[in-house]
Design an enzyme around this catalytic site. Structure first.
Site, PDB file in Angstrom:
ATOM      1  N   ARG A  17      -6.547  -0.891  -7.440  1.00  0.00           N
ATOM      2  CA  ARG A  17      -5.388  -1.653  -7.895  1.00  0.00           C
ATOM      3  C   ARG A  17      -5.846  -2.591  -9.008  1.00  0.00           C
ATOM      4  O   ARG A  17      -6.417  -3.642  -8.739  1.00  0.00           O
ATOM      5  CB  ARG A  17      -4.771  -2.431  -6.729  1.00  0.00           C
ATOM      6  CG  ARG A  17      -3.472  -3.136  -7.030  1.00  0.00           C
ATOM      7  CD  ARG A  17      -2.962  -3.895  -5.815  1.00  0.00           C
ATOM      8  NE  ARG A  17      -2.674  -3.024  -4.682  1.00  0.00           N
ATOM      9  CZ  ARG A  17      -3.366  -3.019  -3.556  1.00  0.00           C
ATOM     10  NH1 ARG A  17      -4.419  -3.816  -3.405  1.00  0.00           N
ATOM     11  NH2 ARG A  17      -3.033  -2.205  -2.564  1.00  0.00           N
ATOM     12  N   GLU A  42      -6.975   6.254  -3.559  1.00  0.00           N
ATOM     13  CA  GLU A  42      -5.561   5.952  -3.810  1.00  0.00           C
ATOM     14  C   GLU A  42      -5.458   5.080  -5.047  1.00  0.00           C
ATOM     15  O   GLU A  42      -6.116   4.043  -5.120  1.00  0.00           O
ATOM     16  CB  GLU A  42      -4.975   5.239  -2.591  1.00  0.00           C
ATOM     17  CG  GLU A  42      -3.664   4.535  -2.815  1.00  0.00           C
ATOM     18  CD  GLU A  42      -3.319   3.554  -1.715  1.00  0.00           C
ATOM     19  OE1 GLU A  42      -2.552   2.617  -1.982  1.00  0.00           O
ATOM     20  OE2 GLU A  42      -3.821   3.716  -0.586  1.00  0.00           O
ATOM     21  N   THR A  71       1.586   2.568  -3.023  1.00  0.00           N
ATOM     22  CA  THR A  71       2.774   1.765  -3.320  1.00  0.00           C
ATOM     23  C   THR A  71       3.882   2.652  -3.881  1.00  0.00           C
ATOM     24  O   THR A  71       4.545   2.314  -4.858  1.00  0.00           O
ATOM     25  CB  THR A  71       2.445   0.601  -4.285  1.00  0.00           C
ATOM     26  OG1 THR A  71       1.161   0.048  -3.978  1.00  0.00           O
ATOM     27  CG2 THR A  71       3.477  -0.519  -4.137  1.00  0.00           C
ATOM     28  N   LYS A 130      -0.639   4.186   8.054  1.00  0.00           N
ATOM     29  CA  LYS A 130      -1.459   3.134   7.459  1.00  0.00           C
ATOM     30  C   LYS A 130      -1.099   1.827   8.157  1.00  0.00           C
ATOM     31  O   LYS A 130       0.008   1.318   7.988  1.00  0.00           O
ATOM     32  CB  LYS A 130      -1.154   3.060   5.960  1.00  0.00           C
ATOM     33  CG  LYS A 130      -1.636   1.812   5.246  1.00  0.00           C
ATOM     34  CD  LYS A 130      -1.135   1.838   3.796  1.00  0.00           C
ATOM     35  CE  LYS A 130      -1.303   0.503   3.111  1.00  0.00           C
ATOM     36  NZ  LYS A 130      -0.836   0.561   1.707  1.00  0.00           N
ATOM     37  N   GLY A 159      -7.963  -6.212   4.074  1.00  0.00           N
ATOM     38  CA  GLY A 159      -9.088  -7.081   4.388  1.00  0.00           C
ATOM     39  C   GLY A 159     -10.154  -6.457   5.250  1.00  0.00           C
ATOM     40  O   GLY A 159     -10.856  -7.154   5.987  1.00  0.00           O
ATOM     41  N   SER A 180     -10.055  -4.678  -2.053  1.00  0.00           N
ATOM     42  CA  SER A 180     -10.942  -5.682  -2.653  1.00  0.00           C
ATOM     43  C   SER A 180     -12.319  -5.792  -2.008  1.00  0.00           C
ATOM     44  O   SER A 180     -13.304  -6.035  -2.729  1.00  0.00           O
ATOM     45  CB  SER A 180     -10.261  -7.050  -2.674  1.00  0.00           C
ATOM     46  OG  SER A 180      -9.875  -7.449  -1.389  1.00  0.00           O
TER      47      SER A 180
END
Length: 208
Positions: A17, A42, A71, A130, A159, A180
């Site tokens: 992302r 993804e 998304t 998910k 996370g 992340s």
């Protein structure tokens, strides 16, 4: 193989992302991940130039990557994702995109969190669920959900660090989705060498 078989084999879904940067940076990020052995990926449609990234990654990596779009919320998103190389779609929640993808025979990883949402996702035709956002729930939550949904493939997202990944997998997740904690700032122009090191750590953890 099916989406479920792919996820079970790879056990790690990388989520790219990137915000407000050139598409080439996200493409380089994807290539670095695949070079390190990350196979499932993804590309979030909320990324800058997401469709360009999808198309270029698909062209550059071919069958070296199991490429999905994330998304994906609307029927139009489904069409755009498939036209640009995605082979499955991922949603953050129950969304109108699901029925479109199911009608077209496209695998769906549907976002859900509560038991009611899980059941709704399955009834809508999702191939896997998910679990999002799972950061405040912990690995035991997957084990608890597997009691009423023993055959449902769960992919915790949100996370999930290296230590959490091991716990989720041990408690029954088919794979973990990581943004992340794996990507860091790479998709925004950050250090690709650091990305490669994180990828190696994650792969070592999920393949134990």
């Amino acid at each position: 193989m099916s989406l479920i078989e792919d996820l079970a084999a790879d056990r790690l879904l990388a989520i790219i992302r990137g915000k407000d940067v050139e598409a080439s940076i996200a493409i380089a990020t994807a290539i670095a991940l695949v070079d390190e052995g990350v196979r499932s990926m993804e590309i979030s449609l909320s990324s800058a130039d997401a469709l360009t990234v999808l198309s270029e990654v698909s062209s550059a990596l071919g069958d070296r990557v199991r490429l999905g779009a994330g998304t994906v919320l609307t029927p139009a998103d489904v069409d755009a994702a498939l036209d640009n190389g995605a082979t499955y779609i991922v949603t953050p929640a129950i969304a109108p995109s699901i029925s479109t993808a199911v009608d077209r025979g496209v695998p769906v990883l549907c976002g859900a969190l509560t038991p009611t949402e899980v059941l709704t996702a399955l009834d809508a035709g999702a191939d896997a669920v998910k679990l999002f956002p799972v950061s405040s729930m912990g690995p035991r939550y997957v084990k608890d959900l597997r009691a009423p949904f023993p055959s449902t493939p769960f992919v915790p997202v949100g996370g999930v660090g290296v230590d959490e990944a091991e716990g989720f997998l041990a408690d029954g997740a088919v794979a973990v989705g990581v943004a992340s904690p794996l990507l860091g700032d790479a998709a925004n122009g950050g250090d690709l060498d650091a990305l490669r090191e994180r990828a190696r750590r994650f792969l070592s953890a999920v393949c134990r």
